[in-house]
Design an enzyme around this catalytic site. Sequence first.
Site, PDB file in Angstrom:
ATOM      1  N   ARG A 130       0.805  -1.229   0.000  1.00 26.18           N
ATOM      2  CA  ARG A 130       0.000   0.000   0.000  1.00 26.18           C
ATOM      3  C   ARG A 130       0.836   1.276   0.000  1.00 26.18           C
ATOM      4  O   ARG A 130       0.373   2.336   0.419  1.00 26.18           O
ATOM      5  CB  ARG A 130      -0.971   0.044   1.175  1.00 26.18           C
ATOM      6  CG  ARG A 130      -2.016  -1.036   1.127  1.00 26.18           C
ATOM      7  CD  ARG A 130      -3.216  -0.683   1.979  1.00 26.18           C
ATOM      8  NE  ARG A 130      -4.133  -1.800   2.030  1.00 26.18           N
ATOM      9  CZ  ARG A 130      -4.001  -2.807   2.897  1.00 26.18           C
ATOM     10  NH1 ARG A 130      -3.023  -2.817   3.771  1.00 26.18           N
ATOM     11  NH2 ARG A 130      -4.854  -3.800   2.876  1.00 26.18           N
ATOM     12  N   LYS A 152       0.576  10.948 -11.440  1.00 23.10           N
ATOM     13  CA  LYS A 152      -0.059   9.872 -12.213  1.00 23.10           C
ATOM     14  C   LYS A 152       0.948   8.757 -12.433  1.00 23.10           C
ATOM     15  O   LYS A 152       2.044   8.997 -12.937  1.00 23.10           O
ATOM     16  CB  LYS A 152      -0.525  10.398 -13.572  1.00 23.10           C
ATOM     17  CG  LYS A 152      -1.808  11.175 -13.526  1.00 23.10           C
ATOM     18  CD  LYS A 152      -2.277  11.437 -14.945  1.00 23.10           C
ATOM     19  CE  LYS A 152      -3.622  12.116 -14.973  1.00 23.10           C
ATOM     20  NZ  LYS A 152      -4.066  12.344 -16.366  1.00 23.10           N
ATOM     21  N   GLU A 194       5.427  19.337 -25.163  1.00 23.74           N
ATOM     22  CA  GLU A 194       4.734  19.660 -23.904  1.00 23.74           C
ATOM     23  C   GLU A 194       5.155  21.040 -23.398  1.00 23.74           C
ATOM     24  O   GLU A 194       4.355  21.752 -22.772  1.00 23.74           O
ATOM     25  CB  GLU A 194       4.994  18.591 -22.831  1.00 23.74           C
ATOM     26  CG  GLU A 194       4.742  17.141 -23.265  1.00 23.74           C
ATOM     27  CD  GLU A 194       3.288  16.764 -23.563  1.00 23.74           C
ATOM     28  OE1 GLU A 194       2.372  17.500 -23.139  1.00 23.74           O
ATOM     29  OE2 GLU A 194       3.075  15.725 -24.235  1.00 23.74           O
ATOM     30  N   LYS A 232       2.816  23.296 -14.170  1.00 24.75           N
ATOM     31  CA  LYS A 232       2.198  21.977 -13.966  1.00 24.75           C
ATOM     32  C   LYS A 232       1.764  21.829 -12.505  1.00 24.75           C
ATOM     33  O   LYS A 232       0.670  21.330 -12.219  1.00 24.75           O
ATOM     34  CB  LYS A 232       3.192  20.875 -14.367  1.00 24.75           C
ATOM     35  CG  LYS A 232       2.686  19.442 -14.185  1.00 24.75           C
ATOM     36  CD  LYS A 232       1.901  18.917 -15.368  1.00 24.75           C
ATOM     37  CE  LYS A 232       1.157  17.616 -15.074  1.00 24.75           C
ATOM     38  NZ  LYS A 232       1.862  16.400 -15.395  1.00 24.75           N
ATOM     39  N   GLU A 242      -7.825  14.821 -10.833  1.00 24.37           N
ATOM     40  CA  GLU A 242      -8.562  14.978 -12.084  1.00 24.37           C
ATOM     41  C   GLU A 242     -10.069  14.898 -11.886  1.00 24.37           C
ATOM     42  O   GLU A 242     -10.769  14.162 -12.585  1.00 24.37           O
ATOM     43  CB  GLU A 242      -8.097  13.894 -13.079  1.00 24.37           C
ATOM     44  CG  GLU A 242      -8.163  14.348 -14.526  1.00 24.37           C
ATOM     45  CD  GLU A 242      -7.346  13.448 -15.426  1.00 24.37           C
ATOM     46  OE1 GLU A 242      -7.666  12.270 -15.539  1.00 24.37           O
ATOM     47  OE2 GLU A 242      -6.366  13.948 -16.009  1.00 24.37           O
ATOM     48  N   ARG A 247      -7.576  20.129 -14.555  1.00 28.44           N
ATOM     49  CA  ARG A 247      -6.503  19.393 -15.188  1.00 28.44           C
ATOM     50  C   ARG A 247      -6.787  19.105 -16.666  1.00 28.44           C
ATOM     51  O   ARG A 247      -5.883  18.806 -17.441  1.00 28.44           O
ATOM     52  CB  ARG A 247      -6.292  18.078 -14.426  1.00 28.44           C
ATOM     53  CG  ARG A 247      -4.863  17.633 -14.379  1.00 28.44           C
ATOM     54  CD  ARG A 247      -4.693  16.654 -13.206  1.00 28.44           C
ATOM     55  NE  ARG A 247      -3.515  15.876 -13.399  1.00 28.44           N
ATOM     56  CZ  ARG A 247      -2.791  15.372 -12.395  1.00 28.44           C
ATOM     57  NH1 ARG A 247      -3.110  15.562 -11.155  1.00 28.44           N
ATOM     58  NH2 ARG A 247      -1.732  14.661 -12.649  1.00 28.44           N
ATOM     59  N   ASN A 251      -4.898  18.631 -21.611  1.00 32.10           N
ATOM     60  CA  ASN A 251      -5.197  17.831 -22.801  1.00 32.10           C
ATOM     61  C   ASN A 251      -5.104  18.661 -24.089  1.00 32.10           C
ATOM     62  O   ASN A 251      -5.322  18.140 -25.184  1.00 32.10           O
ATOM     63  CB  ASN A 251      -6.593  17.216 -22.657  1.00 32.10           C
ATOM     64  CG  ASN A 251      -6.657  15.837 -23.261  1.00 32.10           C
ATOM     65  OD1 ASN A 251      -5.669  15.103 -23.248  1.00 32.10           O
ATOM     66  ND2 ASN A 251      -7.799  15.488 -23.818  1.00 32.10           N
ATOM     67  N   HIS A 254      -3.969  17.319 -27.414  1.00 35.68           N
ATOM     68  CA  HIS A 254      -3.911  15.856 -27.284  1.00 35.68           C
ATOM     69  C   HIS A 254      -5.082  15.120 -27.921  1.00 35.68           C
ATOM     70  O   HIS A 254      -4.986  13.926 -28.168  1.00 35.68           O
ATOM     71  CB  HIS A 254      -3.763  15.452 -25.815  1.00 35.68           C
ATOM     72  CG  HIS A 254      -2.357  15.616 -25.299  1.00 35.68           C
ATOM     73  ND1 HIS A 254      -1.716  16.838 -25.237  1.00 35.68           N
ATOM     74  CD2 HIS A 254      -1.448  14.714 -24.849  1.00 35.68           C
ATOM     75  CE1 HIS A 254      -0.497  16.676 -24.752  1.00 35.68           C
ATOM     76  NE2 HIS A 254      -0.302  15.390 -24.506  1.00 35.68           N
ATOM     77  N   HIS A 258      -3.537  12.406 -29.996  1.00 37.30           N
ATOM     78  CA  HIS A 258      -3.709  10.969 -29.737  1.00 37.30           C
ATOM     79  C   HIS A 258      -4.222  10.246 -30.970  1.00 37.30           C
ATOM     80  O   HIS A 258      -3.783   9.136 -31.279  1.00 37.30           O
ATOM     81  CB  HIS A 258      -4.678  10.733 -28.572  1.00 37.30           C
ATOM     82  CG  HIS A 258      -4.045  10.917 -27.229  1.00 37.30           C
ATOM     83  ND1 HIS A 258      -4.748  11.359 -26.126  1.00 37.30           N
ATOM     84  CD2 HIS A 258      -2.778  10.715 -26.810  1.00 37.30           C
ATOM     85  CE1 HIS A 258      -3.936  11.436 -25.088  1.00 37.30           C
ATOM     86  NE2 HIS A 258      -2.724  11.050 -25.475  1.00 37.30           N
ATOM     87  N   HIS A 271       4.897  10.338 -29.524  1.00 35.84           N
ATOM     88  CA  HIS A 271       3.869  11.097 -28.797  1.00 35.84           C
ATOM     89  C   HIS A 271       4.077  12.608 -28.992  1.00 35.84           C
ATOM     90  O   HIS A 271       3.142  13.338 -29.319  1.00 35.84           O
ATOM     91  CB  HIS A 271       3.902  10.742 -27.307  1.00 35.84           C
ATOM     92  CG  HIS A 271       2.924  11.534 -26.489  1.00 35.84           C
ATOM     93  ND1 HIS A 271       1.569  11.299 -26.528  1.00 35.84           N
ATOM     94  CD2 HIS A 271       3.093  12.588 -25.644  1.00 35.84           C
ATOM     95  CE1 HIS A 271       0.951  12.154 -25.733  1.00 35.84           C
ATOM     96  NE2 HIS A 271       1.857  12.951 -25.182  1.00 35.84           N
TER      97      HIS A 271
HETATM   98 ZN    ZN Z   1       1.513  14.463 -23.788  1.00 33.14          ZN
END
Ligand code: ZN
Length: 368
Positions: A130, A152, A194, A232, A242, A247, A251, A254, A258, A271
């Site tokens: 944990r 994340k 980014e 950030k 999120e 947040r 995106n 993206h 994506h 990416h």
């Molecule tokens: Zn990215």
Amino acid sequence: MRPDAGPAPVAAVSVTVRAGLETYEVRIGAGLLGRLGELCDRPATQALVVSDENVASWYLERVMAGLEAAGMRSAAMVLPPGEQTKSPVVLAALYDRLYDLGAGRHDTVVALGGGVIGDLAGYAAATFQRGLRLVQAPTTLLAMVDAAVGGKVAVDFREGKNYLGTFYQPALVVEDPDALATLPEREVHGGWAEIVKHGLLAGGVTLALTEAGVADKARPDPRLLEADVRFKAAVVGRDPRETTGVRAMLNFGHTVGHAIEVAGGFARYSHGEAVGLGLRAALWLSERLTGLDAAAAGRGQRLLSAAGLPERLTGVAAADVARLIGRDKKAAAGAARFVLLEEVGRPATGVVVPPELQSEVVAWLIGR
Ligand code: ZN
Ligand code: ADP
């Protein structure tokens, strides 16, 4: 120097991240990788350094030496580089290693590498008993300005990227710009996608530092790294898990990015390159839908060119990209929601883009 003087104080900029109830520091400074042990300040505990073969060949020795010098018992696990390493199978091997070391909750996992290592080692640290102490030591530009801040962590599962994951804030993030000296050029460009994204979202000084920084992409000014980390951190601070919608602005670029990444089978474009094209699309759409003025859009397009990101979309079918835009994981009930700009530094989230405009922007990316 007085005989009893300890090591010189660590020269570093510190950015505080406040994510919910948790607070941690991002330390940025040349030479910090060798002083990780000192920064950890956990004598008489053990550390497992997780890294990949490329990064380890350059930086593992100095990290291990620093940990041992600080009185930490340390072991290393060096994995093959690449996205395939971010898998449940490798994760299980990492759990085995932690188990065999007898690691407990006071012990530390050091993630030394790019986003792949940060996500994988972070997920292991989050879940083993944990939660072990996690120190992120990002070595790619992308991880320094983005992935290592925000908590994340994940591994991929079957077709799903980051499918098994959670939020887990590190105890400390250590960023040593010296590590960027060995970063391959393609990875440098990936980080810049980014950085440009942050610059356009933040505006002001961050954007100015970004525009100045393109002159020497491989060796970014520490003030630029700091500005990106601060940006950030501010976003993450307002939306640690999120849930508040803040947040979502990250995106930006993206949704189309994506789609391009997937349409190209993750091989045609990295990416960062795909996000670079996605940012071009978002600027184009912003002019048409959210009132971004032409001069600001042009400024963004020029910045993307100066950052070495692709000028146009080639080698993938327009129809595939258009079809995939609506399938984005973050699309709400089938309708693609976009992050666009009203002006530089002022994003609008949740913008609905009509399907015909989605196809039009893909055609523009190919024809421009
Ligand atoms: Zn990215
Ligand atoms: P990202 O941060 O872009 O998600 P990865 O973890 O996939 O990146 O790392 C990208 C590639 O760069 C990998 O092959 C990794 O081994 C290599 N790499 C990471 N950091 C460095 C570095 N400082 N010097 C040289 N190669 C590096």
